[in-house]
Scaffold this active site. Structure first.
Site, short mmCIF file in Angstrom:
data_model
loop_
_atom_site.label_atom_id
_atom_site.label_comp_id
_atom_site.label_asym_id
_atom_site.label_seq_id
_atom_site.Cartn_x
_atom_site.Cartn_y
_atom_site.Cartn_z
N LYS A 110 -7.41 -45.75 -1.77
CA LYS A 110 -8.10 -44.69 -1.02
C LYS A 110 -7.89 -43.36 -1.75
O LYS A 110 -6.81 -43.12 -2.31
CB LYS A 110 -7.50 -44.64 0.39
CG LYS A 110 -8.17 -43.69 1.36
CD LYS A 110 -7.46 -43.75 2.72
CE LYS A 110 -8.05 -42.82 3.75
NZ LYS A 110 -7.27 -42.86 5.03
N SER A 191 -10.50 -43.76 8.82
CA SER A 191 -10.94 -43.04 7.65
C SER A 191 -10.84 -43.84 6.36
O SER A 191 -11.41 -43.43 5.35
CB SER A 191 -10.14 -41.74 7.52
OG SER A 191 -8.79 -42.02 7.23
N SER A 215 -6.73 -45.44 11.17
CA SER A 215 -7.51 -45.35 9.94
C SER A 215 -7.44 -46.57 9.01
O SER A 215 -8.23 -46.66 8.07
CB SER A 215 -7.13 -44.09 9.15
OG SER A 215 -7.74 -42.97 9.72
#
Ligand SMILES: *[C@@H]1O[C@H](CO)[C@@H](O)[C@H](O)[C@H]1NC(C)=O
Ligand SMILES: *[C@@H]1O[C@H](CO)[C@@H](O)[C@H](O)[C@H]1NC(C)=O
Length: 515
Positions: A110, A191, A215
């Protein structure tokens, strides 16, 4: 931060249980690289049927082909092929390092997980483009040591959804709008949208996401993959663009429980740069690592708690039946379902404003982000205040008119951990003690069961671990996940339960790319 979801269980009209049968790898047929596991890759490496270079080339091709549509990847590593060649040479020379399970395996991180290489680390924002990290993030160091190849950076909800709650899930200025590979017009959640999108659509073998509240669990559920949200501190947060030191955690997002556990094994443990939290949590790491808990009969004897209200209040008959069937499967495989439990003040816990979670996080974000930015070797912005100014100046690319930056502004308005913040944190501790912890202890539970990321706040505010596993698809082809959450250090039990469920159901199927 919070997974902004329109994940309504009421919308599930039907659930199709499809048996997904595992395909063994054969590199003559590129289709079988898709859906292959780490073990498949290692077997193929050992039998000289596949090289790490071929694997990286395959994924670079898939990214080129799929990413313009899916937007799960922000950057690919220009050194990926060089690193693959190096791994292939190590394997050929039979160096001890090449025996690691992740050796030669491509992974996406990420875009809030820093690397000190040619890749940028920006949380999806142009405000951090060109920033230089002092070193690899703790988890990135561990991955490199395990021989994994950092293939690139995965997209995310910008600033992990902490700039504004108005931006859609999976959107960032640099990454564009990430798409759900099952139904392209549907929410990919966030996210950690990019990691979930990318492993689901076979643009990479495995990935890392981060979670503060939902997330990892939410995008994993929405994209039909496995996400592990580890106990806070089990994995180092050093070098990861932060939100809250109480809640932030880094974990794997993969297609199978086994792959996720292999990645978890590589990233857990003490890190000098996140010393306090990683030292405390290190005592949870079992001798011999986590793979020993991948047991087909892992559900046997497990006590699983069910809190009907609010987690299983389906008005839709078909969804109700689906979970009824899953409950039967769990029982048939030896689990003991402890039903109709209650979590005290659950409605307060699930409301970040009432619980104090938002108050605590807004103050923590400013402190932690400023510390992260200060440590960078170079950066266009050095503080939250400068990031806010950057956004105003570049309001067109950062879409400030449309999405705003109200959480940035609210955070900037805080002034350290004062009376209100301390009170909020005491409240969170109390809610957890009288709520989740009490239920887990009183009913001697191994895990609490929930749907998707519905109980993410319950786990988030206490630093507790959770695992989500694919549990089906609705009438529109949208994935459903089942989540198992436990007390701090319960990873061994959660892995047994998750693997047992996956083994008994084998529901995951590759994405359909429906419009
Ligand atoms: C990182 O960002 C710079 C722009 O500042 C760009 O030139 C470079 O290509 C980026 N790196 C990668 C690997 O994309
Ligand atoms: C903690 O929770 C209990 C029960 O919910 C409540 O009676 C008590 O006042 C709370 N204490 C604090 C410090 O919030």
């Amino acid at each position: 931060m919070k997974a902004q979801s329109s994940f309504s269980l009421l919308s599930f009209l039907a659930l199709v249980l499809l048996q997904w049968s595992h395909s063994y790898i054969n590199i003559c047929n590129s289709l079988s690289i898709k859906e292959a596991t780490i073990q498949d890759f290692q077997t193929a490496f050992d039998q000289n049927q596949l090289t790490s270079r071929q694997l990286v080339e395959f994924y670079l091709n898939e990214i080129e082909k799929l990413n313009p549509r899916l937007k799960g990847v922000i950057e690919v590593n220009p050194d990926a092929l060089y690193l693959a060649d190096k791994a292939d040479r190590e394997k050929k020379a039979k160096l001890p390092c090449s025996l690691s399970r992740l050796h030669g395996i491509p992974i996406l991180l990420k875009d809030n997980i820093a690397t000190k290489d040619k890749l940028n680390t920006t949380a999806g924002s142009f405000a951090l483009l060109g920033s230089v990290a002092p070193r690899d993030a703790g988890v990135a160091m561990k991955l490199r040591k395990a021989g994994a190849i950092i293939l690139g950076k995965a997209s995310l909800s910008e600033w992990s959804m902490f700039r504004s709650s108005r931006a859609p899930n999976g959107w960032s200025a640099r990454g564009g709008k990430g798409k759900n590979p099952y139904v392209l017009s549907a929410d990919p959640c966030g996210s950690s949208s990019g990691p979930a999108i990318s492993v689901a659509s076979n643009m990479v073998a495995v990935s890392l996401g981060t979670e503060t509240d939902g997330s990892i669990l939410c995008p994993s559920a929405f994209n039909s993959v496995v996400g592990i949200k580890p106990t806070v501190g089990l994995t180092s947060r050093a070098g990861v663009i932060p939100i809250s030191p109480r809640q932030d955690t880094i974990g794997p997002i993969c297609r199978t429980v086994t792959d996720a556990v292999h990645v978890l094994d590589a990233i857990v443990g003490f890190d000098y740069n996140d010393a306090r939290a990683t030292r405390i949590a290190s005592r949870y790491i079992p001798q011999g690592g986590y793979t020993q808990f991948l047991k087909a009969n892992g559900l046997k004897g497990k006590r699983l708690g069910i809190v009907r209200d609010p987690f299983f209040m389906f008005s839709n008959k078909i969804v109700k039946q689906t979970f009824k069937r899953h409950f039967q499967t769990l029982r048939q495989n030896g689990a003991i379902l402890v039903d109709n439990l209650e979590i005290a003040n659950i409605n307060v816990i699930l409301d970040g404003t009432l619980s104090g979670e938002v108050t605590a996080m807004l103050a923590e974000f400013k402190i932690s982000l400023n510390a992260y930015l200060k440590e960078l070797v170079a950066s266009p912005v050095r503080s939250l205040a400068e990031a806010i100014a950057f956004n105003k100046k570049n309001s067109d690319v950062e879409m400030i008119e449309e999405y705003g930056q109200e959480m940035f502004l609210a955070s900037e308005a805080t002034n350290g951990i004062g009376g209100a913040e301390k009170k909020a944190m005491r409240r969170l501790t109390n809610l957890t003690r009288n709520g989740f912890e009490k239920v887990m202890i009183d009913s001697k539970l191994d895990a609490l069961v929930s749907v998707g990321a519905d109980m993410s706040s319950v786990l988030a505010i206490g630093g507790f671990p959770g695992i989500t596993v694919p549990a089906g698809y609705d009438s529109k082809g949208l994935p459903i996940g089942i989540c198992f959450g436990g007390l701090r250090g319960f990873e061994p039990k959660l892995i047994e339960i998750a693997y047992g469920f996956e083994h008994a159901t084998k529901i995951r199927k590759p994405p359909t790319f429906l419009p």
